[in-house]
Design an enzyme around this catalytic site. Structure first.
Site, PDB file in Angstrom:
ATOM      1  N   LYS A   1       3.665  -4.603   9.335  1.00 51.95           N
ATOM      2  CA  LYS A   1       4.906  -3.662   8.516  1.00 51.95           C
ATOM      3  C   LYS A   1       5.891  -5.050   8.144  1.00 51.95           C
ATOM      4  CE  LYS A   1       4.508   0.410  10.971  1.00 51.95           C
ATOM      5  NZ  LYS A   1       5.192   1.597  11.799  1.00 51.95           N
TER       6      LYS A   1
ATOM      7  N   TYR B   1       0.138   7.993   5.737  1.00 50.68           N
ATOM      8  CA  TYR B   1       0.989   8.720   6.825  1.00 50.68           C
ATOM      9  C   TYR B   1       1.245  10.209   6.333  1.00 50.68           C
ATOM     10  CZ  TYR B   1       2.293   4.866   8.684  1.00 50.68           C
ATOM     11  OH  TYR B   1       2.466   2.984   9.444  1.00 50.68           O
TER      12      TYR B   1
ATOM     13  N   ASN C   1       9.484  -0.977  13.691  1.00 52.67           N
ATOM     14  CA  ASN C   1       9.001  -1.212  14.759  1.00 52.67           C
ATOM     15  C   ASN C   1       7.520  -2.052  14.691  1.00 52.67           C
ATOM     16  OD1 ASN C   1       7.118   0.737  13.721  1.00 52.67           O
ATOM     17  ND2 ASN C   1       6.652   1.798  14.895  1.00 52.67           N
TER      18      ASN C   1
ATOM     19  N   HIS D   1       1.213  -1.387  12.802  1.00 51.05           N
ATOM     20  CA  HIS D   1       0.271  -0.152  13.474  1.00 51.05           C
ATOM     21  C   HIS D   1      -0.787  -0.335  13.050  1.00 51.05           C
ATOM     22  CE1 HIS D   1      -1.615   3.383  11.819  1.00 51.05           C
ATOM     23  NE2 HIS D   1      -2.605   2.610  11.299  1.00 51.05           N
TER      24      HIS D   1
ATOM     25  N   GLU E   1      -9.054   4.908   7.784  1.00 50.42           N
ATOM     26  CA  GLU E   1      -7.912   3.516   7.562  1.00 50.42           C
ATOM     27  C   GLU E   1      -8.800   2.475   6.655  1.00 50.42           C
ATOM     28  OE1 GLU E   1      -4.446   5.165  10.515  1.00 50.42           O
ATOM     29  OE2 GLU E   1      -4.872   4.017  10.834  1.00 50.42           O
TER      30      GLU E   1
HETATM   31  P1  IDP Z   1       2.377   4.961  15.665  1.00 47.20           P
HETATM   32  O1  IDP Z   1       2.145   4.193  14.611  1.00 47.20           O
HETATM   33  O2  IDP Z   1       2.751   4.897  16.706  1.00 47.20           O
HETATM   34  O3  IDP Z   1       0.560   5.367  15.400  1.00 47.20           O
HETATM   35  P2  IDP Z   1       2.916   7.508  14.795  1.00 47.20           P
HETATM   36  O4  IDP Z   1       3.737   8.625  15.363  1.00 47.20           O
HETATM   37  O5  IDP Z   1       1.638   7.904  13.997  1.00 47.20           O
HETATM   38  O6  IDP Z   1       3.329   6.700  15.293  1.00 47.20           O
HETATM   39  O7  IDP Z   1       4.282   7.714  13.600  1.00 47.20           O
HETATM   40  C1  IDP Z   1       3.992   6.363  12.470  1.00 47.20           C
HETATM   41  C2  IDP Z   1       4.730   5.246  12.020  1.00 47.20           C
HETATM   42  O8  IDP Z   1       6.400   6.307  11.907  1.00 47.20           O
HETATM   43  C3  IDP Z   1       5.680   4.241  13.632  1.00 47.20           C
HETATM   44  O9  IDP Z   1       5.453   4.174  13.669  1.00 47.20           O
HETATM   45  C4  IDP Z   1       7.334   4.217  13.299  1.00 47.20           C
HETATM   46  O10 IDP Z   1       6.897   3.501  12.219  1.00 47.20           O
HETATM   47  C5  IDP Z   1       7.811   6.044  12.679  1.00 47.20           C
HETATM   48  N1  IDP Z   1       8.224   7.095  13.109  1.00 47.20           N
HETATM   49  C6  IDP Z   1       7.603   8.020  14.202  1.00 47.20           C
HETATM   50  N2  IDP Z   1       8.640   7.925  14.846  1.00 47.20           N
HETATM   51  C7  IDP Z   1       9.705   7.862  14.556  1.00 47.20           C
HETATM   52  C8  IDP Z   1      11.102   8.705  14.197  1.00 47.20           C
HETATM   53  O11 IDP Z   1      11.263   9.734  14.999  1.00 47.20           O
HETATM   54  N3  IDP Z   1      11.970   8.121  13.403  1.00 47.20           N
HETATM   55  C9  IDP Z   1      11.836   6.682  12.684  1.00 47.20           C
HETATM   56  N4  IDP Z   1      10.182   6.840  12.817  1.00 47.20           N
HETATM   57  C10 IDP Z   1       9.625   6.916  13.236  1.00 47.20           C
HETATM   58 MG    MG Z   2      -0.051   6.654  14.569  1.00 47.26          MG
END
Ligand code: IDP
Ligand code: MG
Length: 178
Positions: free
Chosen positions: A38, A78, A141, A144, A155
């Protein structure tokens, strides 16, 4: 392996071209996952660290590009999160700079890739995982990774054209698989 399944393997192999045979594209070791570094990971100089982990695990890089992702692409990527309150900030984050999009291949690449990433929230990610080692908050974070074989397929086709993916045999193949 039973005589019947052995015969099926021979039949399947007979229908393959030489490049396909060389790269064992019919075996389960050809699972592919979509991994993206990212914008924060790119800006913080973590591209090499992320690639190194996938390389040293034994996965094979079959596609990679640096790009500024469009809003349209990110909205599709997303789409399942579009009703979540953090969706607008997620799209803003993901479009705040270039990302490195990659496809990694190998047996169990999707599931193992997710383990290597660590939990979505870095506060919960175990040390030794990418998120556990390189970041602090869920909104930044770093990486992805596809969460299932089905989403990986979807994807990969969203981020790459077929001719951007390379089929080849790694010289390490015979030292990684029985
Ligand atoms: P993942 O990336 O581990 O698959 P997902 O639940 O698919 O997690 O969420 C996609 C992305 O959305 C996360 O990697 C993070 O960047 C963002 N995200 C998920 N939950 C939150 C939140 O509660 N606050 C802000 N960003 C979030
Ligand atoms: Mg995800």
């Amino acid at each position: 392996m039973s005589a019947r399944s052995s015969l099926l393997h021979v039949k399947a192999a007979a229908s393959l071209s030489v490049p396909e045979l060389l790269t064992s594209r019919t075996m389960s070791d050809n699972e592919r996952t979509f991994i993206a570094i990212k914008p924060d990971g790119v800006q913080r100089g973590l591209i090499g660290d992320v690639i190194k982990r996938f390389e040293q695990k034994g996965f094979k890089l079959v596609g990679m590009k640096l790009l500024q992702a469009s809003q349209e692409l990110l909205n599709k990527h997303y789409a399942d999160l579009s009703s979540r309150p953090f969706f607008p900030s997620l799209i803003a984050y993901m479009s705040s700079g270039p990302v490195v999009a990659m496809v990694w291949e190998g047996k169990g690449a999707v599931k193992t890739g997710r383990v290597m990433l660590g939990a979505t929230d870095p506060a919960e990610s175990a040390p030794g995982t990418i998120r556990g080692d390189f970041c602090i908050q869920v909104g930044k974070n770093v990486i992805h990774g596809s969460d299932s074989v089905e989403s990986a397929t979807q994807e990969i086709s969203l981020w790459f054209t077929e001719d951007e993916l390379v089929t080849y045999k790694s010289c390490a193949f015979d030292w990684l698989y029985n």
